[in-house]
Design a protein around this motif. Structure first.
Motif, PDB file in Angstrom:
ATOM      1  N   ALA A  58     -49.807 -50.200 -57.809  1.00 42.99           N
ATOM      2  CA  ALA A  58     -49.611 -48.750 -57.861  1.00 42.99           C
ATOM      3  C   ALA A  58     -48.280 -48.368 -58.491  1.00 42.99           C
ATOM      4  O   ALA A  58     -48.164 -47.315 -59.120  1.00 42.99           O
ATOM      5  CB  ALA A  58     -49.713 -48.157 -56.453  1.00 42.99           C
ATOM      6  N   ASP A  59     -47.265 -49.221 -58.329  1.00 43.49           N
ATOM      7  CA  ASP A  59     -45.937 -48.900 -58.868  1.00 43.49           C
ATOM      8  C   ASP A  59     -45.229 -50.200 -59.243  1.00 43.49           C
ATOM      9  O   ASP A  59     -44.840 -50.971 -58.368  1.00 43.49           O
ATOM     10  CB  ASP A  59     -45.123 -48.125 -57.833  1.00 43.49           C
ATOM     11  CG  ASP A  59     -43.825 -47.564 -58.404  1.00 43.49           C
ATOM     12  OD1 ASP A  59     -43.476 -47.905 -59.553  1.00 43.49           O
ATOM     13  OD2 ASP A  59     -43.165 -46.789 -57.696  1.00 43.49           O
ATOM     14  N   SER A  91     -48.039 -47.878 -63.415  1.00 40.06           N
ATOM     15  CA  SER A  91     -49.005 -48.656 -62.641  1.00 40.06           C
ATOM     16  C   SER A  91     -49.818 -49.539 -63.567  1.00 40.06           C
ATOM     17  O   SER A  91     -49.779 -49.386 -64.788  1.00 40.06           O
ATOM     18  CB  SER A  91     -49.945 -47.721 -61.866  1.00 40.06           C
ATOM     19  OG  SER A  91     -50.666 -46.890 -62.767  1.00 40.06           O
ATOM     20  N   PRO A 103     -46.868 -43.963 -62.022  1.00 44.93           N
ATOM     21  CA  PRO A 103     -47.288 -44.728 -60.847  1.00 44.93           C
ATOM     22  C   PRO A 103     -48.422 -44.042 -60.107  1.00 44.93           C
ATOM     23  O   PRO A 103     -48.664 -42.850 -60.283  1.00 44.93           O
ATOM     24  CB  PRO A 103     -46.017 -44.794 -59.995  1.00 44.93           C
ATOM     25  CG  PRO A 103     -45.199 -43.625 -60.427  1.00 44.93           C
ATOM     26  CD  PRO A 103     -45.509 -43.399 -61.875  1.00 44.93           C
TER      27      PRO A 103
END
Length: 235
Positions: free
Chosen positions: A93-94, A117, A140
């Motif tokens: 996600a990040d 991401s 992200p």
């Protein structure tokens, strides 16, 4: 026409367009470019699973993806490594906040200023593991399920193109499977380490990765030093 049929048409059209524009016949570079054109992602990369050597980056659409893939190859861990092992997509996600899941990958990633991401989509045909398609977004956040399903469909189309390219006998087929220079150098360096230490191939690649990690270098940089006889492993 269903959404996947439309996505297939869009991908094949983009691939044909990029292949015609390419001076060298397109190949994996065109595959990555087509992914970016038809999916809601900003960059893409393809890694090929090589026996003993593990995942090796074969193409990326821009310098940021290139640096992230180099970090995965050096650390020997990351979302792409897990995706090819498990056979399922792996989400990040990040990229700036990976945490403890892949400590080696996270530590090295801090040096390349990566953000946004990504999702690592395995490239598999039955039990055969070709590699991974890595898809990146600049922002992200977890990708929507529709993006994952579209990525899986595109991965199937990528595999079909790789298989078609590998079974061709003409000169154009070499554009699909010709190893990048960095990959060839890494294999040459591993061969030299095998000769120096009398160890097997998997241990040789592990030695190269360990040296790279310990000295803050990429796997490709260490390989160049070994091939240039500026690093030896036999004392």
């Amino acid at each position: 026409m269903g959404k996947f049929d439309q996505l297939t048409d869009e991908f094949l059209s983009a691939l044909e367009f990029l292949t015609k524009r390419s001076a060298d016949g397109g190949g994996i570079a065109a595959l990555c470019g087509a992914c970016v054109r038809v999916l809601p992602v900003q960059r893409a990369a393809i890694l090929i699973h090589e026996r003993e050597a593990g995942l090796q980056p074969w193409w990326a659409t821009d310098p940021i993806a290139t640096r992230v893939e180099a970090v995965q190859a050096t650390a020997g861990q990351g979302p792409a490594v897990d995706a090819v092992a498990a056979g399922v997509p792996v989400l990040v996600a990040d990229l700036a906040a990976i945490g403890a899941r892949w400590p080696g990958f996270a530590g090295e990633l801090n040096r390349v200023d990566a953000a946004g991401s990504m999702v690592a989509v395995p490239l598999r045909l039955g039990v055969v593991r070709f590699g991974v398609l890595d898809l990146y977004r600049e922002q992200p956040g977890r990708p929507e399920p529709s993006v994952i399903s579209a990525g899986l469909h595109i991965a199937d189309l990528v595999i079909a193109q790789l298989v078609a390219g590998s079974t061709r006998s003409d000169h154009a087929a070499t554009q699909w499977w010709d190893q990048p220079l960095t990959s060839r150098t890494i294999h040459q360096a591993a061969g030299m380490v095998i000769a120096q230490l009398g160890i097997d191939a998997s241990d040789a690649y592990a030695r190269l990765r360990a040296h790279a990690f310990a000295h803050g270098l990429s796997l490709a940089e260490v390989a160049q030093l070994v091939v240039g006889d500026r690093i030896r492993f036999d004392g």
